[in-house]
Design an enzyme around this catalytic site. Structure first.
Site, mmCIF file in Angstrom:
data_model
loop_
_atom_site.group_PDB
_atom_site.id
_atom_site.type_symbol
_atom_site.label_atom_id
_atom_site.label_comp_id
_atom_site.label_asym_id
_atom_site.label_seq_id
_atom_site.Cartn_x
_atom_site.Cartn_y
_atom_site.Cartn_z
ATOM 1 N N ARG A 35 -3.628 -52.498 -0.286
ATOM 2 C CA ARG A 35 -2.823 -51.573 0.210
ATOM 3 C C ARG A 35 -2.300 -50.684 -1.020
ATOM 4 O O ARG A 35 -2.084 -49.546 -1.027
ATOM 5 C CB ARG A 35 -1.871 -52.064 0.961
ATOM 6 C CG ARG A 35 -0.885 -50.874 1.622
ATOM 7 C CD ARG A 35 0.251 -51.529 2.415
ATOM 8 N NE ARG A 35 1.096 -50.578 3.084
ATOM 9 C CZ ARG A 35 2.260 -50.216 2.914
ATOM 10 N NH1 ARG A 35 2.768 -50.709 1.934
ATOM 11 N NH2 ARG A 35 2.914 -49.251 3.658
ATOM 12 N N ILE A 61 2.695 -43.339 4.189
ATOM 13 C CA ILE A 61 1.791 -44.582 4.732
ATOM 14 C C ILE A 61 2.890 -45.591 5.651
ATOM 15 O O ILE A 61 4.050 -45.640 5.060
ATOM 16 C CB ILE A 61 1.086 -45.402 3.580
ATOM 17 C CG1 ILE A 61 0.467 -46.561 3.994
ATOM 18 C CG2 ILE A 61 2.156 -45.725 2.487
ATOM 19 C CD1 ILE A 61 -0.291 -46.895 2.858
ATOM 20 N N SER A 62 2.379 -45.614 6.638
ATOM 21 C CA SER A 62 3.218 -46.530 7.668
ATOM 22 C C SER A 62 3.512 -47.853 7.006
ATOM 23 O O SER A 62 2.745 -48.398 6.319
ATOM 24 C CB SER A 62 2.709 -46.637 9.185
ATOM 25 O OG SER A 62 2.477 -45.387 9.542
ATOM 26 N N ALA A 63 4.529 -48.598 7.585
ATOM 27 C CA ALA A 63 4.970 -49.882 7.295
ATOM 28 C C ALA A 63 3.902 -50.895 7.643
ATOM 29 O O ALA A 63 3.210 -50.844 8.674
ATOM 30 C CB ALA A 63 6.260 -50.516 7.673
#
Ligand code: SAM
Length: 223
Positions: A35, A61-63
């Site tokens: 990530r 950017i999503s969790a």
């Protein structure tokens, strides 16, 4: 301080403990995709915190837990052709590519991902290139509420921005027997919908509450 690999392992262990990651394939994908390579350099130290991070242009950017929930609900299979609407950083696309394409002996598995902001599509392309996922992912610039008819029908469709309703072109471009996950609601909050397409039409299941940036386009919100 632990290195990124160790931080990644700890995050995955936590998501498993919390019952968010349940399948072996999602666990393996989370352990494989770095990530930290999908966030802007100034946010790298927080790459393994379980929250969204800014990627520029007002987008995120999503969790990790949300990426895990959506991937589990989508239930992608090796060999699937997947359409993602909302490329952002390219991280979700890489997670999907790991499952549908990287270990797919048939060579059919592929991820098509659409982003409306040209600069973000380029950012994602670079991230996918340096991590080696670009060979399994096609990044397209455009309005994803129209889908991507050129490669339809899709086995799976994932929308990673908040829609006011399910865009009709996406239902059309989903194959019978296929599945779509999409957050639907207003600007303040949405519900994740799991949509299965059958010969008789669609079956919609309401899943967890969520908050995404808006899906902007012809069948989304206005710019
Ligand atoms: N999946 C991404 C990731 O892994 O980093 C996160 C996506 S971010 C929460 C939502 C993205 O959807 C933003 O980059 C935004 O520009 C994009 N978006 C919004 N409306 C769109 C549309 N109609 N077509 C394509 N992308 C859109």
């Amino acid at each position: 301080m632990a290195g990124f690999e160790e931080e990644r392992r700890r995050l995955v262990e936590r998501l498993v403990r919390e019952g968010i990651i349940v399948s072996e394939k999602v666990k393996k994908a989370f352990l494989a995709v770095p990530r930290e390579e999908f966030v802007p350099p100034e946010h790298r130290p927080w790459a393994y915190e379980d929250h969204p991070l800014p990627i520029g242009y007002g987008q995120t950017i999503s969790a990790p837990h949300m990426v895990a929930i959506m991937t589990e609900r989508l239930d992608p299979m090796p060999g699937d052709r997947v359409l993602e609407v909302g490329t952002g950083s390219g991280y979700q696309a890489a997670i999907l590519a790991e499952i549908v394409a990287k270990n797919d002996p048939s060579g059919r598995g592929h991820v098509f991902t659409i982003e409306r902001i040209k600069e973000l599509a380029e950012f994602a392309r670079r991230n996918l290139e340096k991590t080696g996922y670009i060979r399994y992912v096609t990044v397209i610039v455009g309005d994803g509420t129209l889908g991507y008819p050129d490669m339809a029908p899709y086995d799976r469709i994932i929308v990673t921005a908040a829609a006011p309703r399910i865009p009709p072109p996406l239902i059309e471009q989903l194959r019978v027997g296929g599945r779509m996950v999409i957050p639907v609601g207003d600007a303040w909050g949405q519900e994740l919908l799991v949509v299965d397409k059958t010969e008789k039409g669609i079956r919609v299941k309401r899943d967890v509450p969520c908050v995404f940036v808006p899906l902007i386009g012809r069948f989304g919100w206005r710019d």
